[in-house]
Design a protein around this motif. Structure first.
Motif, PDB file in Angstrom:
ATOM      1  N   SER A 664      82.803  67.595 -37.246  1.00  0.00           N
ATOM      2  CA  SER A 664      81.450  67.810 -36.711  1.00  0.00           C
ATOM      3  C   SER A 664      80.371  67.338 -37.661  1.00  0.00           C
ATOM      4  O   SER A 664      79.184  67.358 -37.321  1.00  0.00           O
ATOM      5  N   THR A 666      78.790  64.484 -38.673  1.00  0.00           N
ATOM      6  CA  THR A 666      78.672  63.032 -38.407  1.00  0.00           C
ATOM      7  C   THR A 666      77.631  62.359 -39.266  1.00  0.00           C
ATOM      8  O   THR A 666      77.631  61.146 -39.425  1.00  0.00           O
ATOM      9  N   LYS A 668      74.526  62.326 -38.291  1.00  0.00           N
ATOM     10  CA  LYS A 668      73.460  61.861 -37.389  1.00  0.00           C
ATOM     11  C   LYS A 668      72.580  63.034 -36.990  1.00  0.00           C
ATOM     12  O   LYS A 668      73.077  64.061 -36.541  1.00  0.00           O
ATOM     13  N   THR A 671      72.865  64.444 -33.314  1.00  0.00           N
ATOM     14  CA  THR A 671      74.023  65.318 -33.045  1.00  0.00           C
ATOM     15  C   THR A 671      73.732  66.739 -33.492  1.00  0.00           C
ATOM     16  O   THR A 671      74.043  67.707 -32.796  1.00  0.00           O
ATOM     17  N   TYR A 672      73.139  66.858 -34.670  1.00  0.00           N
ATOM     18  CA  TYR A 672      72.815  68.194 -35.202  1.00  0.00           C
ATOM     19  C   TYR A 672      71.805  68.900 -34.298  1.00  0.00           C
ATOM     20  O   TYR A 672      71.904  70.112 -34.098  1.00  0.00           O
TER      21      TYR A 672
END
Length: 690
Positions: A664, A666, A668, A671-672
């Motif tokens: 989890s 990444t 980016k 995404t968070y």
């Protein structure tokens, strides 16, 4: 001559043999003749000075005690005791002055004799060095005026005897005899030391005069006469060891394994004389009970040794048991209160016993030379059954030896008659006053036995036919360096040197010089006042003289009838009385009993202790080690499996969780943001439902 000069001369006498010892130990082998002349001159000079001191002491200061003291250590105020300091020193009274002459005279004669006897010995210089050390040790005992310094000399005599008895230490019997003498004497010395400590605990001093004065003033150890008796008996234990009294007499006959001149020195003036001198020096502290014990120990010793001497065949062993018996006589004399007689016999005995041993050394020397010439290494040169007929070949040795035998047998006109007669009179007085009649009976019986075994020795050694006619041809008189000392000692065995009255010692100069010290404990001598005892002693003199002469004559007659005229068959009597004969040959089985009980018991105890150590102690130690090993093994397993397992599991879970979370992560932002929005929505619905 001033008192200070006499004291200084006494110190010189003490140090001369020690100085010779030190020089010979370090430089002996580098000196001409390995230094035998050096130590001989030292002790001879000491003899001359001792004679001067004795003459001056008896003529100018007869009743004075010359003393020199110094403080060895000062403890100041000791809690519970008060001021305490240890004072050491020397003193010269009549007793010490006479004894100095005896020690230096016999020692000088032994030194001169040894020059011939020990010629060619492998440890020649060391032998003479140890003779000097022996003489110094005995002189220290003689001059010490306190128990501590006396005890130091006492132990030095012990180590000196060990070194000289074991001089030929490569011979197992000699080394064993030295060890035996040393250990047996330590047993007696333990009692001596305890006795000293009892007196020190009471009087807080080692000084003999201070102790005597304290007792005379009514001060007793722990306030009890019983404790004073105990202290006296314990101090006497030292004499039991050194002077070979029953039951510690077993070391002295074995000490014959040393060189014969050493035997003469031990038996006449040094080691065994130390015990007698100790009793004389500490006599004022002896109570009635202590003296009674001393009297019985002396009587028992005299009887046992005399009976053993009858059956012995080794010339030196006969003389050894003779010494034990005569020492018993001296101890018995002190015990019955005949103080002067006991010390007088010590002086006379020194002359004829030194002569007897040196005479036996002369015989052994001649026998060894003859056997060596024949290349006979199997015949025992000391066995009197291998001798006989030496009278014609060794006339000086024979006649001097005969004079010594007459003296020890108590024949009139000899010194032994004077002193032995006084002792027997003392036993009669003691028996009459106290009822202890067994003591005079033993005393007279031993007188007869002494005459018998001494003339048995003379006859079998010098008279009759020699056992090997060819060997007799190679036997010759000893050299003059050995025979002159024999002549000197033989001359000193006549009465004239001790008393102008040939039938009474009480008129002699020794009796006048050495008076019995007053008893400090009521009725401590013969359980009767001193005056009464002296009166009975004087009245007993005639009876004692007649009985002693009768028994000595009977003993000599039986010896001649048995071994010279052959009217009595000794072998047949020994065969018919074989149990008794074996009993005497085996020395009353004392050595067997001691070997079985004392030595065997000690070895059994050590084996038990070894088993206890190996089985119990080592078992506990080994068991503790095994338990520790098992515990450490379990602990190790627990640590490696459980503790390390948990640690490893935690690490694994952390790694696994990291592996999952890594998917989890990444990097980016979009995404968070989605995860945050979804998390908020999840938490919103969860809280709405709740």
């Amino acid at each position: 001559m001033s008192q200070e000069l006499l004291i200084n001369l006494s110190i010189v006498i003490l140090l001369l043999p020690l100085f010779g010892f030190a020089l010979l130990i370090f430089f002996g082998k580098k000196l001409p003749r390995q230094g035998d002349w050096l130590e001989t001159m030292m002790i001879s000079s000491a003899l001359v000075l001792a004679l001067i001191v004795l003459f001056q002491k008896l003529t100018l200061y007869h009743d004075a005690t010359l003393m020199l003291n110094f403080t060895w250590v000062d403890f100041h105020n000791v809690p519970g005791i008060g001021p305490l300091k240890i004072v050491l020193g020397i003193s010269v009274d009549n007793l010490a002055a006479i004894m100095m002459v005896v020690v230096t005279l016999i020692s000088a004669i032994v030194h001169w004799f040894s020059i011939g006897y020990m010629h060619g010995d492998v440890r020649y210089s060391r032998y003479f060095a140890f003779l000097g050390f022996f003489s110094f040790s005995m002189l220290l005992i003689v001059l010490a005026n306190n128990l501590l310094l006396l005890y130091v000399g006492w132990e030095l005599v012990g180590i000196s005897s060990y070194l000289l008895i074991g001089h030929w230490y490569e011979k197992k019997s000699a080394s064993d005899a030295a060890i035996k003498a040393f250990i047996v004497n330590r047993i007696g010395d333990i009692g001596f030391f305890i006795g000293i400590m009892i007196l020190f605990a009471t009087f807080h001093t080692f000084g003999l005069e201070e102790i005597f004065d304290g007792i005379q003033g009514g001060r007793l150890p722990f306030g009890s006469e019983a404790w004073l008796t105990a202290a006296g008996v314990l101090i006497f234990c030292g004499a039991v060891g050194k002077s070979a009294q029953f039951p510690l007499h077993v070391w002295l006959p074995d000490a014959m394994e040393g060189p014969t001149p050493v035997s003469a020195l031990i038996h006449a003036a040094t080691m065994v004389a130390a015990g007698i001198y100790l009793v004389a020096r500490t006599f004022p502290i002896m109570t009635a009970d202590a003296l009674t014990i001393i009297a019985y120990i002396g009587a028992i010793t005299a009887f046992i040794a005399a009976t053993i001497a009858i059956a012995q065949n080794d010339i030196k062993r006969v003389l050894a048991y003779s010494t034990v018996s005569q020492l018993g006589y001296m101890i018995m004399a002190f015990g019955v209160g005949a103080y002067t007689a006991g010390f007088f016999h010590l002086v006379t005995h020194a002359m004829f016993k030194a002569g007897l041993f040196l005479g036996s050394g002369s015989v052994i020397y001649a026998m060894h030379n003859a056997l060596h010439h024949q290349q006979d290494h199997h015949t025992d040169a000391q066995d009197i059954r291998n001798m006989g007929g030496l009278r014609t070949k060794m006339p000086v040795t024979f006649w001097t030896f005969t004079i010594y035998a007459l003296a020890i047998s108590g024949v009139p006109l000899t010194s032994g008659f004077l002193s032995k007669d006084e002792i027997l009179a003392g036993t009669l007085a003691f028996g009459g006053l106290t009822g202890h009649t067994v003591i005079p009976i033993i005393g007279f019986l031993v007188a007869g036995l002494t005459a018998f075994y001494m003339f048995r020795l003379v006859i079998l050694t010098f008279m009759g036919d020699h056992k090997d006619a060819q060997r007799l041809e190679h036997i010759h008189e000893s050299p003059k360096i050995m025979t002159v000392p024999l002549i000197v000692l033989a001359v000193l065995c006549f009465f004239i040197f001790y008393s102008f009255n040939p039938f009474g010692a009480t008129s002699g100069w020794i009796a006048r010089a050495v008076e019995r010290p007053d008893s400090v404990v009521p009725a401590s001598v013969a359980a009767a006042p001193t005056e009464t005892f002296e009166e009975v002693l004087h009245d007993s003199h005639g009876t004692a003289m007649v009985l002693s002469l009768l028994l000595a004559g009977v003993g000599i007659f039986i010896a001649f009838a048995t071994y010279y005229w052959k009217r009595i068959n000794a072998d047949r009597i020994a065969g018919s009385l074989s149990p008794i004969h074996n009993f005497l040959i085996n020395k009353w089985y004392f050595d067997d009993v001691y070997n079985g009980i004392v030595v065997g018991g000690t070895l059994a105890w050590t084996r038990l202790m070894r088993w206890f150590d190996d089985t119990i102690i080592d078992g506990i130690v080994n068991g503790s080690g095994s338990i520790t090993k098992v515990t450490s093994s379990v602990s190790g397993k627990f640590d490696s499996i459980v503790i390390d397992g948990l640690v490893n599991l935690t690490a694994y879970l952390s790694g696994f969780g990291g592996l999952i979370l890594r998917k989890s992560q990444t990097g980016k932002v979009q995404t968070y943001i989605v995860f945050v929005v979804m998390s908020v929505m999840v938490f919103y619905f969860v809280f709405r439902l709740v």
